[in-house]
Design a protein around this motif. Structure first.
Motif, PDB file in Angstrom:
ATOM      1  N   UNK A 187       0.834  -1.206   0.000  1.00 29.65           N
ATOM      2  CA  UNK A 187       0.000   0.000   0.000  1.00 29.65           C
ATOM      3  C   UNK A 187       0.867   1.253   0.000  1.00 29.65           C
ATOM      4  N   UNK A 188       1.984   1.215   0.707  1.00 32.31           N
ATOM      5  CA  UNK A 188       2.877   2.367   0.727  1.00 32.31           C
ATOM      6  C   UNK A 188       3.409   2.660  -0.675  1.00 32.31           C
ATOM      7  N   UNK A 189       3.802   1.609  -1.385  1.00 30.97           N
ATOM      8  CA  UNK A 189       4.288   1.775  -2.754  1.00 30.97           C
ATOM      9  C   UNK A 189       3.179   2.297  -3.647  1.00 30.97           C
ATOM     10  N   UNK A 190       1.989   1.734  -3.494  1.00 26.13           N
ATOM     11  CA  UNK A 190       0.852   2.135  -4.326  1.00 26.13           C
ATOM     12  C   UNK A 190       0.485   3.600  -4.089  1.00 26.13           C
ATOM     13  N   UNK A 205       2.533   3.002  -7.484  1.00 27.26           N
ATOM     14  CA  UNK A 205       2.835   1.650  -7.929  1.00 27.26           C
ATOM     15  C   UNK A 205       4.136   1.491  -8.688  1.00 27.26           C
ATOM     16  N   UNK A 206       4.907   2.561  -8.830  1.00 25.96           N
ATOM     17  CA  UNK A 206       6.146   2.501  -9.611  1.00 25.96           C
ATOM     18  C   UNK A 206       7.373   2.392  -8.716  1.00 25.96           C
TER      19      UNK A 206
END
Length: 86
Positions: free
Chosen positions: A25-28, A33-34
């Motif tokens: 979720x942190x990345x998203x 999402x990259x």
């Protein structure tokens, strides 16, 4: 500040925090999402240091057990240490 320093010296507390993080979720949210969820502070691009870059699975129940073992308890919406500090 001293309470938090004491908490982070406790290995069970640090492991519980790591297990509770939703890295996907942190990345998203932060990177749309990259990005790649990290296992530790070294990125997977550094192949000399990183052999296994898979982050730990999110395990909230295990995190709660570790916090209990470390003397933390849930009081309403907050978490208190063994000395009653939120």
């Amino acid at each position: 500040l001293q309470n938090r320093q004491r908490w982070y010296r406790n290995q069970s507390f640090r492991q519980a925090v790591s297990l509770a993080l939703d890295r996907e979720a942190m990345v998203r949210l932060a990177f749309d999402g990259r990005a790649t969820p990290l296992r530790w502070h070294v990125t997977p691009g550094n192949r000399e240091w990183v052999r296994d870059h898979r982050p730990p699975r999110r395990e909230v129940e295990q995190a709660q057990r570790l916090l209990q073992q470390a003397g933390f308890r849930k009081q309403g919406a907050s978490l208190e240490d063994a000395q009653g500090q939120a």
